[in-house]
Design an enzyme around this catalytic site. Structure first.
Site, short mmCIF file in Angstrom:
data_model
loop_
_atom_site.label_atom_id
_atom_site.label_comp_id
_atom_site.label_asym_id
_atom_site.label_seq_id
_atom_site.Cartn_x
_atom_site.Cartn_y
_atom_site.Cartn_z
N LYS A 116 0.81 -1.22 0.00
CA LYS A 116 0.00 0.00 0.00
C LYS A 116 0.85 1.27 0.00
O LYS A 116 0.44 2.29 -0.57
CB LYS A 116 -0.96 0.01 1.20
CG LYS A 116 -1.87 -1.22 1.27
CD LYS A 116 -2.68 -1.44 0.00
CE LYS A 116 -3.30 -2.82 -0.06
NZ LYS A 116 -3.77 -3.19 -1.40
N LYS A 158 -1.97 3.29 9.42
CA LYS A 158 -2.41 2.08 8.70
C LYS A 158 -1.26 1.11 8.46
O LYS A 158 -0.13 1.54 8.22
CB LYS A 158 -2.95 2.46 7.31
CG LYS A 158 -4.24 3.26 7.31
CD LYS A 158 -4.69 3.45 5.86
CE LYS A 158 -5.99 4.22 5.79
NZ LYS A 158 -6.43 4.37 4.39
N LEU A 203 -10.06 11.40 6.79
CA LEU A 203 -11.23 12.09 6.26
C LEU A 203 -12.44 11.60 7.04
O LEU A 203 -12.69 10.40 7.13
CB LEU A 203 -11.39 11.78 4.78
CG LEU A 203 -10.14 12.08 3.91
CD1 LEU A 203 -10.33 11.57 2.49
CD2 LEU A 203 -9.81 13.57 3.92
N HIS A 208 -16.62 6.15 -0.60
CA HIS A 208 -15.71 5.25 -1.30
C HIS A 208 -16.21 5.16 -2.74
O HIS A 208 -17.27 4.60 -3.00
CB HIS A 208 -15.73 3.88 -0.62
CG HIS A 208 -14.93 2.83 -1.35
ND1 HIS A 208 -13.84 2.21 -0.79
CD2 HIS A 208 -15.06 2.30 -2.58
CE1 HIS A 208 -13.34 1.34 -1.66
NE2 HIS A 208 -14.08 1.37 -2.76
N HIS A 235 -15.32 -1.89 7.09
CA HIS A 235 -14.61 -1.87 5.81
C HIS A 235 -15.03 -3.00 4.87
O HIS A 235 -14.37 -3.24 3.87
CB HIS A 235 -13.09 -1.89 6.03
CG HIS A 235 -12.61 -0.69 6.80
ND1 HIS A 235 -12.20 0.45 6.19
CD2 HIS A 235 -12.56 -0.46 8.13
CE1 HIS A 235 -11.88 1.33 7.11
NE2 HIS A 235 -12.08 0.81 8.30
N GLU A 287 -6.22 2.73 -2.90
CA GLU A 287 -5.45 1.59 -3.34
C GLU A 287 -5.97 1.13 -4.69
O GLU A 287 -7.03 1.56 -5.15
CB GLU A 287 -5.52 0.45 -2.32
CG GLU A 287 -6.91 -0.10 -2.07
CD GLU A 287 -6.90 -1.19 -1.00
OE1 GLU A 287 -6.40 -0.92 0.11
OE2 GLU A 287 -7.42 -2.29 -1.27
N ARG A 291 -7.37 -7.12 -9.75
CA ARG A 291 -8.15 -8.33 -10.01
C ARG A 291 -9.57 -7.93 -10.33
O ARG A 291 -9.94 -6.77 -10.23
CB ARG A 291 -8.16 -9.20 -8.75
CG ARG A 291 -8.64 -8.40 -7.54
CD ARG A 291 -8.97 -9.23 -6.34
NE ARG A 291 -9.10 -8.40 -5.16
CZ ARG A 291 -10.20 -7.75 -4.80
NH1 ARG A 291 -11.29 -7.83 -5.55
NH2 ARG A 291 -10.25 -7.02 -3.71
#
Lengths: 449, 160, 160, 449
Positions: A116, A158, A203, A208, A235, A287, A291
């Site tokens: 990340k 993170k 934030l 998202h 999440h 990120e 896939r």
């Protein structure tokens, strides 16, 4: 085009890939654990190979067994689906070393985007906006303190190798920095075997919003519109829709162009998803998933493009099947992920569906491997089905989704349909006004993470 | 999957139920499936427990009321899958019956083997993995041929 | 593969019923489903047949455990649906218990009725249709209220 | 809009109407026979009423019971679905007399179009081309002889009250006229209680192409494109597609305009289907169906319009939900009617589906009331499901359909999937080259009727 594809997955994800292969007249090989001997993906594949016992380490994550199954069945390509080994760069490389085409991006891009910190650095260098924060991993508490001085509070620490919310700590004040630093590193180590952490501005009420990328080896690089996946719990995405009710054509084109330019520069190949936070009119890169995404059907419903078929074409060296400037987003699509979980606590409830009748009718699609009498096994994830609806506009999609949820008949298996109904009935959702904390704040009675 | 879905726990449960309720016969049919169980009828109350009806009836046929098959059909390897002497494949791979091409097979039917003796080789990912006898006895059946693929759990041989 | 949908409580209930009534065999068929039970025959006189428990248990609900309902639950009129004395609605419509508003009901619990006596009126398409007793006996239960809709086949009363 | 709709039907047809009602937030009342107590249409409706025993005369065709069920449940409208009472003008009138809105056209149009001779006369007068033949019923063999002198051979004698192939006789030569006259009248009398017959030119290899009509009370009258239903056996449609592979944009617009003008002149309201034969570049009116058509989903798939929702809107006096000139036909759709019949002989095979798993994925829709463990009853028709696919073009639709047929898992119930697979694999079908006799000629080993 490939002759025979081994599908290194199970459940509805395996079925999804199988459908695309059969649409393109490619033979399929299913792999399965002993627990999945009677599963629908095994039944519907041209061939199947039992690769191990029920536990995933011994079967669906068992690289030698999967490679051997591809060999003994004579598969010339392998599709990893999503989850399991789909973002494992080593696996992609091993597959390629065995002269089997890995249906996915190049291993180097899986590898870069799997880190990340590195992903953020690369995308920033390519002109994609990122959340203000550390350029790289933080090597000490002092570095974190210095960064906090720059970007201010709240900030979030993170895990570099993280995902799914583990190893993430929100810090509101200077006094909480040290505790968060220690906790985030400990969780990162426990969860991912790597205590590397980074930090960035937190934030408070972002959405998202993610962009679907498709690139072939013939110079076509495009984004097929966005998905709004802000309805999340811990999440985990629960509901996804396209287009996002929050962004306008101008913002969409502006950030879309930036992303396409970056992905082209990267030399990326195949499907990918650039996940962004959208807050106060600005986009920030989070990120990139290298896939097929679980929620890809909402993009399929509004574009009429079969993303998995395109993925197969690209992996076989063919161009995409449509002119990049000829595709259009038509109408509105919404997906609910229905899981075998208690609708209040979201604890998994494996069991058997005694009666199973999925909704249908105009604009309704259900991606599922369930049937009457089949089981949700405690060995695997609790997804029962993805219910996706399409309508000429968001209102029609909402009506169809409410109807379809009501029409779903699943006897004998606790599931999240009641929670989805509460989401759909909520005036905020109907108005399209929600952020990534909305579900927990409004419906789950849980404070922000 | 076309094989006969034998539900051993169910059969045991039904057998217990018959004992508890002192039933002599029980037959159930659901469409094309049926199962019939019978107990030896006792003339009066507390009797010693009968042997359970065949807990693993012949696949492909309705549960047989008689005793377990004592002479299994060699063309139906799946009949042996739960046999105590069953040797099953520990992995997916390509099976070899001998250490090298043209060499003598490790075992043939009728051989005496000891626990830990090598029976086969399975090749997976360019590695050769020995399959060893989990118990000593006589090789009663071999179900696989040289240089053929095997799945995880596939029945390879019976040691009696 | 879906399991064999065995309703164990039902089997136990049937077995108990057989023991209580000293039955040797019991066979039930519902469409393509059937069940047959047999007991070791005992040297005793044949007992009269009890009414069967609900022979068509509601799918999706386990059959209630315990003995056959000899004292049926008035909240579960479906338990009586196959009772020999069950009076069921011959049509969908609005049911009336009396010939006119405020008049005496045709029947009340405990009344003796003869075969052909009027029990109710059902209104459908502006026509009034008499519901008559299919046999004589005592009115044991009435399950419906005045001026309420009834479906075809709805249980209205029991004459014992 | 209506508050509560009684659905006077069963099976997938009832489910289809239920879905549209729930999409528009209208409550639903299911009716059912004792044999259907556990059926999906009963389970999914807001209320249900058992109206009679299994046989259709005592239940789904039992007018007093249905009207009474509407009364006791307080329904303000009734939808007849298709089949059963959907084209019974008397029923439509009785419903209206009880102050319940009949969701369908005016009784006068049901009545006119129910009489095939009168329908043909009216449409001809309104400028719609008809097959050359008798203007009205033939009263004698001599009239038939005179007509034969005018239109020549081959010709076909048909029952005025007919349908489904009964009471139809093809006459090749003068010498066969008398025998055909007698046989057609006898079959007409036996089949429909009315020996009125008419005759017309027999088209040897026509296609069955039908146009979807929709008209509201606000002056909107439109045709929503055609469906090609030429793959038939004994006049039963097996496969339907839209658009027709045989007609071009010019022919489509020309005949479409003629039909719209005629339907407008007729004062028609609601959904309807104008069935035409297409032979050698010319269209000929056959009949008009004054109801929702079984194969309506192919039109829904290429237009994105929910026809049943539109039907409800029109019946409630509202305008259609889209601008008549704004709709477009996009891509290609094909439907297979899968029935519980022997795939060779097409004899019905009632039974229970032990395992039932319907196909899904992009562009696939299944309209069905089946679920694992449910039964196809010998009391009712043998339809298991309508499998409908949509693709960006006919080739994509064909690939998806082949895949979906293969993916269908129905254990324990003989069905027509193998026959549909043979149709789909036939080069004539792949090329779009078939007529109404093609299926019997090429695949069923049976001479023309």
């Amino acid at each position: 085009m490939f002759r025979k594809v081994l599908i290194a997955n199970r459940g509805e994800g395996a079925l999804r890939v199988l459908r695309a292969c059969h649409d393109l007249e490619i033979r399929t090989v299913a792999i399965h654990s002993t627990a999945d001997a009677d599963a629908m993906h095994v039944r519907l594949a041209d061939e199947s190979v039992c690769i191990g016992p029920a536990d995933v380490q011994s079967s669906y994550l068992n690289v030698p067994a999967i490679i051997t199954a591809a060999h003994v069945s004579g598969a010339d390509a392998l599709h990893p689906g999503y989850g399991f080994l789909s973002e494992n760069a080593d696996f992609a490389q091993i597959v390629a070393l065995h002269d089997i085409t890995f249906i996915g991006p190049k291993a180097e891009h899986i590898s870069v985007m799997g880190d990340k910190v590195e992903a953020r650095r690369r995308m920033r260098a390519l002109g994609v906006p990122v959340v203000p924060g550390a350029e790289g991993a933080l090597s000490s508490l002092e570095e974190l303190r210095a960064l906090a001085g720059e970007i201010g509070f709240p900030l979030i620490v993170k895990a570099a190798a993280g995902g799914g919310g583990r190893g993430m700590k929100v810090v509101e004040t200077e006094g909480d920095l040290e505790g968060a630093w220690q906790l985030a590193r400990a969780e990162a180590l426990a969860g991912f075997g790597d205590d590397t952490v980074y930090a960035e501005r937190y934030l408070a009420t972002p959405r998202h919003v993610e962009f679907q990328i498709l690139a072939d080896a013939h110079g076509n690089v495009m984004q097929l519109g966005e998905r709004d996946c802000s309805v999340q719990r811990r999440h985990q995405k629960m509901v996804e829709e396209a287009p996002s009710p929050a962004i306008d054509a101008d913002a969409r084109r502006r950030v879309g162009d930036t992303i396409v330019a970056a992905v082209r520069e990267l030399g990326y190949l195949g499907l990918g998803t650039v996940e962004m936070l959208y807050d106060d009119g600005e986009f920030y890169f989070i990120e990139m998933n290298t896939r097929l995404q679980v929620e890809h059907p909402v993009t399929e419903m509004v574009t009429g493009i079969d993303l998995v078929c395109e993925q197969l074409r690209v992996a076989a060296g063919e161009p995409v099947s449509f002119a990049p400037d000829a595709f259009a987003v038509t109408g509105h699509a919404i997906e609910c992920r229905i899981t075998a979980e208690d609708p209040e606590t979201l604890t998994p409830q494996p069991g058997r569906a005694e009666v199973y009748h999925a909704p249908s009718g105009p604009g309704v699609r259900v991606d599922s491997a369930m049937f009457g009498g089949s089981e949700v096994s405690p060995h695997y994830d609790s997804l029962i089905a993805k219910l996706i609806v399409h309508g000429r506009d968001r209102d029609e999609a909402l009506r169809r989704l409410r109807r379809a949820l009501r029409e779903y008949a699943i006897d004998g298996l606790a599931n999240t349909i009641p929670l989805h109904q509460r989401i759909l009935e909520h005036p905020d959702f109907a108005a399209g006004e929600y952020d990534v904390h909305w579900l927990e704040r409004e419906l789950m009675g849980r404070e922000n993470p | 999957m076309p094989n006969f879905p034998v539900d051993e726990p169910l059969l045991r449960r039904l057998a217990e139920l018959m004992n508890e309720t002192d039933l002599a016969e029980l037959e159930l049919t659901f469409g094309r499936r049926s199962v019939r169980l019978a107990r030896g009828v006792r003339p009066s109350a507390p009797a010693p427990l009968d042997p359970l009806p065949d807990p693993d009836p012949v696949p492909g046929e309705p549960a047989a009321p008689g005793p377990a098959p004592s002479s299994p059909d060699p063309d139906r390897p799946e009949e042996f899958a739960n046999h105590l002497g069953a040797v099953t494949s520990p992995m997916v791979g390509t099976l070899y019956v001998a250490a090298a091409q043209g060499a003598e097979p490790f075992i043939k039917v009728g051989d005496e083997v000891g626990e830990g003796d090598q029976l086969f080789i399975i090749e997976a990912m360019k590695t050769m993995n020995a399959v060893l006898a989990h118990r000593g006895g006589t090789v009663a059946q071999i179900f696989v041929e040289n240089a053929t693929p095997v799945e995880f759990g596939a029945l390879l041989a019976i040691i009696e």
